[in-house]
Design a protein around this motif. Structure first.
Motif, PDB file in Angstrom:
ATOM      1  N   LEU A  44       0.876  -1.157   0.000  1.00  0.00           N
ATOM      2  CA  LEU A  44       0.000   0.000   0.000  1.00  0.00           C
ATOM      3  C   LEU A  44       0.921   1.216   0.000  1.00  0.00           C
ATOM      4  O   LEU A  44       1.737   1.396   0.905  1.00  0.00           O
ATOM      5  CB  LEU A  44      -0.897   0.011   1.222  1.00  0.00           C
ATOM      6  CG  LEU A  44      -1.910   1.150   1.343  1.00  0.00           C
ATOM      7  CD1 LEU A  44      -2.890   1.126   0.169  1.00  0.00           C
ATOM      8  CD2 LEU A  44      -2.667   1.078   2.661  1.00  0.00           C
ATOM      9  N   ILE A  45       0.799   2.056  -1.032  1.00  0.00           N
ATOM     10  CA  ILE A  45       1.800   3.092  -1.287  1.00  0.00           C
ATOM     11  C   ILE A  45       1.164   4.472  -1.188  1.00  0.00           C
ATOM     12  O   ILE A  45       0.064   4.709  -1.698  1.00  0.00           O
ATOM     13  CB  ILE A  45       2.433   2.912  -2.688  1.00  0.00           C
ATOM     14  CG1 ILE A  45       2.962   1.481  -2.828  1.00  0.00           C
ATOM     15  CG2 ILE A  45       3.531   3.921  -2.927  1.00  0.00           C
ATOM     16  CD1 ILE A  45       3.231   1.076  -4.264  1.00  0.00           C
ATOM     17  N   GLU A  46       1.893   5.376  -0.546  1.00  0.00           N
ATOM     18  CA  GLU A  46       1.475   6.764  -0.407  1.00  0.00           C
ATOM     19  C   GLU A  46       2.510   7.626  -1.134  1.00  0.00           C
ATOM     20  O   GLU A  46       3.671   7.684  -0.748  1.00  0.00           O
ATOM     21  CB  GLU A  46       1.393   7.128   1.066  1.00  0.00           C
ATOM     22  CG  GLU A  46       0.596   8.364   1.355  1.00  0.00           C
ATOM     23  CD  GLU A  46       0.302   8.518   2.845  1.00  0.00           C
ATOM     24  OE1 GLU A  46      -0.079   9.628   3.247  1.00  0.00           O
ATOM     25  OE2 GLU A  46       0.475   7.543   3.592  1.00  0.00           O
ATOM     26  N   THR A  47       2.088   8.283  -2.215  1.00  0.00           N
ATOM     27  CA  THR A  47       3.001   9.072  -3.045  1.00  0.00           C
ATOM     28  C   THR A  47       2.660  10.556  -2.935  1.00  0.00           C
ATOM     29  O   THR A  47       1.511  10.947  -3.127  1.00  0.00           O
ATOM     30  CB  THR A  47       2.899   8.641  -4.527  1.00  0.00           C
ATOM     31  OG1 THR A  47       3.122   7.222  -4.608  1.00  0.00           O
ATOM     32  CG2 THR A  47       3.913   9.376  -5.371  1.00  0.00           C
ATOM     33  N   LYS A  48       3.653  11.371  -2.613  1.00  0.00           N
ATOM     34  CA  LYS A  48       3.439  12.806  -2.474  1.00  0.00           C
ATOM     35  C   LYS A  48       3.030  13.423  -3.804  1.00  0.00           C
ATOM     36  O   LYS A  48       3.600  13.110  -4.848  1.00  0.00           O
ATOM     37  CB  LYS A  48       4.709  13.492  -1.968  1.00  0.00           C
ATOM     38  CG  LYS A  48       5.003  13.251  -0.493  1.00  0.00           C
ATOM     39  CD  LYS A  48       4.007  13.953   0.385  1.00  0.00           C
ATOM     40  CE  LYS A  48       4.293  13.674   1.859  1.00  0.00           C
ATOM     41  NZ  LYS A  48       3.243  14.248   2.733  1.00  0.00           N
TER      42      LYS A  48
END
Length: 381
Positions: A375-379
């Motif tokens: 699960l990825i959080e990209t700015k």
């Protein structure tokens, strides 16, 4: 003269002796004590562009908190919360089957509102991901309440107004049913079914400063606005026959509606929902439409449509409604899952992401790579 010379000699001797004593104390006597050293501290905290955590590959219903610090997901008939900074996962303990539960992140803090239905009644809880605890909500008299919804209705969606403390709950007999209803919950004053002019309710949003409900008819492709007094206006945009409600932003007070053609959108219209900005008001001679059911407040329905001064944004390509996101600050994003990027249609800035798009927080794009379980959080750029 001799006396003057002696005085000068004693002064010189005194200075030498004092200097010697001070030198000794400074370098030897105090030499064993702790030295205080001044040092300039620089902030070495770096902005994290990407963070990722591992969750089960079968995870679904992934929802991120507004701050981006936590996400909840559904896996193996259970709901879980994951900390996006350290990857720690906690199970949300429920007292009923997950099929009888509704969840939503609160707007103003990292907490989840949970509705648990047992039989015909439900109770409201607040889950704290920091302490992994679930507390039953209490009314203004510090008492626990149960709310009667009926046996056959299920939670479809929940939206909360943190300003009025009202919660708007969309329910239906099943997720596949097009006949859907909106209930307004006040923890202290109880549950009320809103008497709306339609029952095929699709997407809906709350303009929180004025507690206005904006919703769409999923069959007729029309949009309506009902205020806190349950006075309703249909939305009208010249030249647009089929509307798709895309969102409401509380920062600017705008409603966003897409012109729907063959299931896709090429033009987005937006206008102010603020009462002082709208030129059309609901007439006191409006028609009354109500089914007069017990427990429902009658709706005043106006033939005068909501038709303010609309602004337009033309998209370069047709986009399906589910691939358009309106941020709480009025930014308009389009999502391309095939190419893996989101685009801010106002600034033309693109942000690439890995995996399948699942949503956005204040500053990030949330995606899930099912192959790796990340699960990825990209700015956002």
């Amino acid at each position: 003269m001799k006396k003057v010379r002696n005085v000068i000699i004693w002064v010189i001797v005194s200075v030498i002796v004092q200097t010697g004593i001070l030198y000794y104390f400074n370098n030897y006597y105090f030499g064993s004590t702790t030295k205080v050293v001044g040092k300039q501290i620089q902030n070495t905290t770096k902005k994290i562009n990407n963070i990722s955590v591992f969750i089960p590959k079968d995870a679904d219903q992934i929802k991120i908190s507004q701050s981006g610090k936590y996400a909840y997901y559904y896996s193996q008939n259970q709901y879980y919360v994951v900390n996006m900074l350290d990857g720690k996962i906690n199970k949300i303990d429920l007292d009923v089957s997950p099929t009888n539960v509704g969840l939503c992140w609160l707007i103003d803090r990292d907490a989840i509102m949970i509705l648990e239905k047992d039989g015909s009644q439900f109770q409201a809880y607040t889950y704290n991901p920091v302490t992994n605890s679930k507390d039953l909500n209490r009314d203004s008299n510090d008492e626990m309440q149960k709310y009667n919804l009926g046996y056959n209705l299920k939670f479809i969606d929940i939206k909360q107004n943190n300003i009025s403390t009202h919660t708007f709950i969309k329910v239906a007999t099943s997720k596949e049913s097009l006949r859907r209803y909106i209930y307004r919950l006040d923890i202290s004053n109880g549950l009320e079914q809103m008497d709306l002019p339609i029952h095929n309710i699709g997407d809906y949003y709350i303009f929180k400063p004025e507690d206005k409900l904006v919703y769409e008819d999923e069959v007729d492709k029309k949009v309506y606005i009902t205020d806190q007094n349950q006075e309703t206006q249909p939305v009208n945009i010249d030249g647009v026959d089929q509307c798709k409600l895309l969102g409401v932003d509380d920062t600017n007070g705008y409603v966003y509606i897409g012109k729907l053609e063959n299931g896709s959108i090429t033009t987005i219209y937006y206008a102010s929902l603020k009462s002082e900005d709208t030129t059309n008001s609901i007439s006191s001679n409006s028609n009354i439409k109500s089914n007069n059911s017990i427990g429902k407040k009658k709706t005043t329905y106006s033939n005068d449509s909501f038709n303010p001064s609309w602004s337009e944004l033309h998209l370069n390509e047709t986009v399906t409604p589910e691939n358009i996101y309106i941020s709480p600050y009025g930014d308009i994003y389009t999502i391309d899952n095939l190419k893996g990027f989101v685009k801010n249609e106002k600034t033309n800035k693109k942000t690439t992401f890995d995996g399948k798009y699942f949503g956005m927080s204040d500053d990030d794009v949330i995606s899930f790579n099912q192959d790796t379980g990340k699960l990825i959080e990209t700015k956002l750029n």
